[in-house]
Structures are given as C-alpha cells and as structure tokens.
Design a protein around this motif. Structure first.
Motif, short mmCIF file in Angstrom:
data_model
loop_
_atom_site.label_atom_id
_atom_site.label_comp_id
_atom_site.label_asym_id
_atom_site.label_seq_id
_atom_site.Cartn_x
_atom_site.Cartn_y
_atom_site.Cartn_z
N GLU A 32 -3.51 -4.23 -0.30
CA GLU A 32 -3.63 -6.00 0.04
C GLU A 32 -3.49 -6.68 -1.37
O GLU A 32 -3.00 -7.97 -1.29
CB GLU A 32 -4.88 -6.35 0.74
CG GLU A 32 -4.63 -5.79 2.35
CD GLU A 32 -3.49 -6.57 3.07
OE1 GLU A 32 -3.14 -7.68 2.68
OE2 GLU A 32 -2.84 -5.76 3.69
N GLN A 33 -4.16 -6.34 -2.31
CA GLN A 33 -4.39 -6.99 -3.72
C GLN A 33 -3.00 -6.94 -4.19
O GLN A 33 -2.51 -7.57 -4.96
CB GLN A 33 -5.32 -6.46 -4.47
CG GLN A 33 -6.95 -6.32 -4.05
CD GLN A 33 -7.73 -6.09 -5.10
OE1 GLN A 33 -8.06 -6.55 -6.11
NE2 GLN A 33 -8.35 -4.96 -4.62
N GLN A 34 -2.41 -5.78 -4.26
CA GLN A 34 -0.80 -5.53 -4.61
C GLN A 34 0.06 -6.41 -3.81
O GLN A 34 0.91 -7.15 -4.43
CB GLN A 34 -0.34 -4.17 -4.47
CG GLN A 34 -1.31 -3.26 -5.69
CD GLN A 34 -0.79 -1.68 -5.38
OE1 GLN A 34 -0.86 -1.52 -4.06
NE2 GLN A 34 -1.21 -0.97 -6.43
N ILE A 35 0.13 -6.65 -2.75
CA ILE A 35 0.87 -7.37 -1.72
C ILE A 35 0.47 -8.78 -2.17
O ILE A 35 1.56 -9.78 -2.49
CB ILE A 35 0.41 -7.15 -0.42
CG1 ILE A 35 0.97 -5.74 0.27
CG2 ILE A 35 1.22 -8.38 0.49
CD1 ILE A 35 0.67 -5.70 1.38
N ASP A 36 -0.81 -9.35 -2.42
CA ASP A 36 -0.92 -10.72 -2.85
C ASP A 36 -0.17 -11.03 -4.04
O ASP A 36 0.17 -12.22 -4.26
CB ASP A 36 -2.43 -11.06 -2.64
CG ASP A 36 -3.16 -11.01 -1.56
OD1 ASP A 36 -2.35 -10.99 -0.31
OD2 ASP A 36 -4.48 -10.69 -1.26
N ARG A 37 -0.41 -10.10 -5.28
CA ARG A 37 0.00 -10.36 -6.32
C ARG A 37 1.61 -10.37 -6.32
O ARG A 37 2.10 -11.49 -7.00
CB ARG A 37 -0.40 -9.03 -7.20
CG ARG A 37 0.02 -9.32 -8.75
CD ARG A 37 -0.37 -8.20 -9.60
NE ARG A 37 -0.14 -8.12 -10.84
CZ ARG A 37 -0.67 -8.88 -12.00
NH1 ARG A 37 -1.84 -9.47 -11.57
NH2 ARG A 37 -0.48 -8.68 -13.08
N ALA A 38 2.20 -9.67 -5.43
CA ALA A 38 3.68 -9.53 -5.43
C ALA A 38 4.22 -11.04 -4.92
O ALA A 38 5.04 -11.42 -5.16
CB ALA A 38 4.17 -8.35 -4.69
#
Length: 290
Positions: A32-38
């Motif tokens: 989820e953190q990677q998705i938010d960053r993207a």
C-alpha cells in the motif's frame, strides 16, 4: 529481494511469498505504501503536464474587448512537486541466498519458500528450524536477571525446553521423510501401513537400511544414537503423558534416575545437546541417502 536481481527477472515470472507460499504476478506483491507513492508521483506528473501545456498556449497572451470592457490575461506560477511520501518499513537484517536459484533475499521470520523458485529444499528448512530453536534458547538466556527470574517462576523456561525437544523430532521426521521419498522410487509402497515411522528412530533406521542405504546407527556411533533415543523417548513422554515417567520410558532410557510416576525434568544443557545431535543426525541422513 536484491534490487539488481529483481530487475533482471522476466516480466512474466511468478513470484512467491516466502512465508505462506502464495504465488502470483509481480503486481500482487506491491505494498500500500508503494501504491500511495506511485499515485502521488503520477498526480504531480499530471499537474506538471497540464501546467506546461497551459503555459505554452497562453503565455504572453492577453486580450480585451472595448465593447464589453472585459479582458483576460494569463500569468504562470512556478510548479513545485510535493515531496513523495516515504516508505516506512521494518529493516530486514537476515539475508538468505537460495541454494537453487542463488537469489539473495531478506526475511522477517520463519519461511519455507524462495521468492523466485518456490518451495525450499527440505534440507534448508531443517537446518533453519534447528538454528531458530538454538536462537530461542539464546534469547531467553540473554534476558536481564530479573526478567529471567520472573519467566522461570512462570514455567516459561521449562515450557521452552519441552517445545525444543518436541520440535527436534518434528524436524528430523520431515527431513527423513522427504529424503526417503526422493531417493527411493517405490517409497510409497514401502511406507504403506507403517504409520508415522519417521517419528520412531529405530524403525526409521531399519527402513533406510532395508532400502539399500547405510545404517545411520553405525554412522552416528553408539553414544550419539543412545542420546537420540533418549530425546525421542522424552518427546513421546511429554507429548502423550505430560512428562510423567512410565515403564516404557525407563525401558528406552535404562540409565535414567527417574522413577515411575515422577515428572521428567529437562534442562537447557539437555536441549542444546539434543539440538546438536539432531543436526548431526540430519547431516548423516543427507550423506546416507545422497
């Protein structure tokens, strides 16, 4: 995973969760953190494109109408992307190298799979588990004296020693079964009707010898083999009789000073010796059935 090794993987490769064995496309393992960053990066990029396009179309342009008295003009403000949200993840400290595909990967806890090639060899699992058992003993011993005293009074140390003895048997059972099935073409036929034979060291040794391999008892030597028999007897006692000594136990461990009806007392030294002997037995099984 190692960054360079990950980049070199084929795009259509299935990845594995090292803990539960779930395997799916790369995208299934995005956090989820990677998705938010993207998403944040994509949003800023979109705003920047729109800003540049408007600036190209209207920069320096102003218009007015005498009849209506209306006019418009366009001015550009510098665009400053917002800092991307960070990724706060627990630092991984235990790095492993898969013996099959040689991928380097880090783990948080006990695992059974390589992220690239899947199921780990039974040998890797066995030695990892024995190492974890030793680490658990070390962790309890390293506690401050006050904490150790409290845990000892609550029976935590004793319970830990019992668990270690029981787990040792499970490790050897799983490894021996896997090695035997891999090395013996008609393993299923030979095992038919024999129940949990790999939980019983004597019948296990006879089974392996009858299949044409060296006798593990001779390879280990009488002293080590006898200690293993005593470990297995203790495990059976705690698993099936809450550690209460019975006649069967005394037959298996003739040198015991315990009496029938007493509860068997384990020690840390006994557990550490059991771990060492189990490791030796695992190594011997691998050599014998290679």
């Amino acid at each position: 995973m190692d960054g360079q090794q990950y980049k070199a993987l084929p795009d259509d490769l299935t990845l594995w969760c090292v803990y539960c064995g779930h395997h799916a496309d790369h995208s299934e393992f995005t956090t989820e953190q990677q998705i938010d960053r993207a998403r944040e990066a994509a949003s800023d990029f979109g705003h920047q494109l729109i800003h540049h396009e408007l600036e190209r179309m209207f920069k320096g342009l102003s218009r007015g109408s005498r009849r209506t008295g209306l006019s418009f003009s366009f001015t550009s403000q510098p665009f400053h992307p917002r800092p991307l949200p960070g990724i706060a993840e627990e630092k991984l400290v235990r790095v492993r190298t898969c013996s099959g595909c040689h991928t380097n990967y880090a783990i948080f806890s006990e695992h059974r799979y390589c992220p690239v090639c899947g199921q780990l060899p039974a040998t890797s699992v066995a030695f990892d588990t024995l190492q974890a058992e030793a680490a658990r003993l070390d962790a309890l011993e390293a506690l401050p004296s006050e904490a150790k005293a409290l845990l000892r009074e609550q029976g935590v140390f004793t319970r830990n020693w019992v668990d270690t003895v029981e787990n040792v048997v499970g490790v050897v059972e799983a490894l021996a079964s896997s090695l035997f099935r891999a090395a013996v073409p008609n393993a299923d036929a030979l095992l038919n009707g024999k129940g949990a034979i790999f939980q019983r060291p004597g019948p296990m040794a006879e089974l392996i010898a009858n299949a044409g391999f060296s006798d593990v008892r001779s390879a280990l030597g009488p002293q080590t083999w006898q200690r293993l028999l005593e470990t297995w007897a203790a495990r059976h006692l705690f698993t099936h009789n809450d550690g209460i000594v019975d006649e069967k136990y005394l037959i298996r461990v003739p040198g015991s000073s315990a009496r029938i009806g007493q509860r068997l007392v384990l020690t840390e030294d006994v557990c550490r010796q059991a771990l060492d002997d189990a490791k030796t037995l695992c190594e011997t099984l691998i050599d014998v059935m290679r």
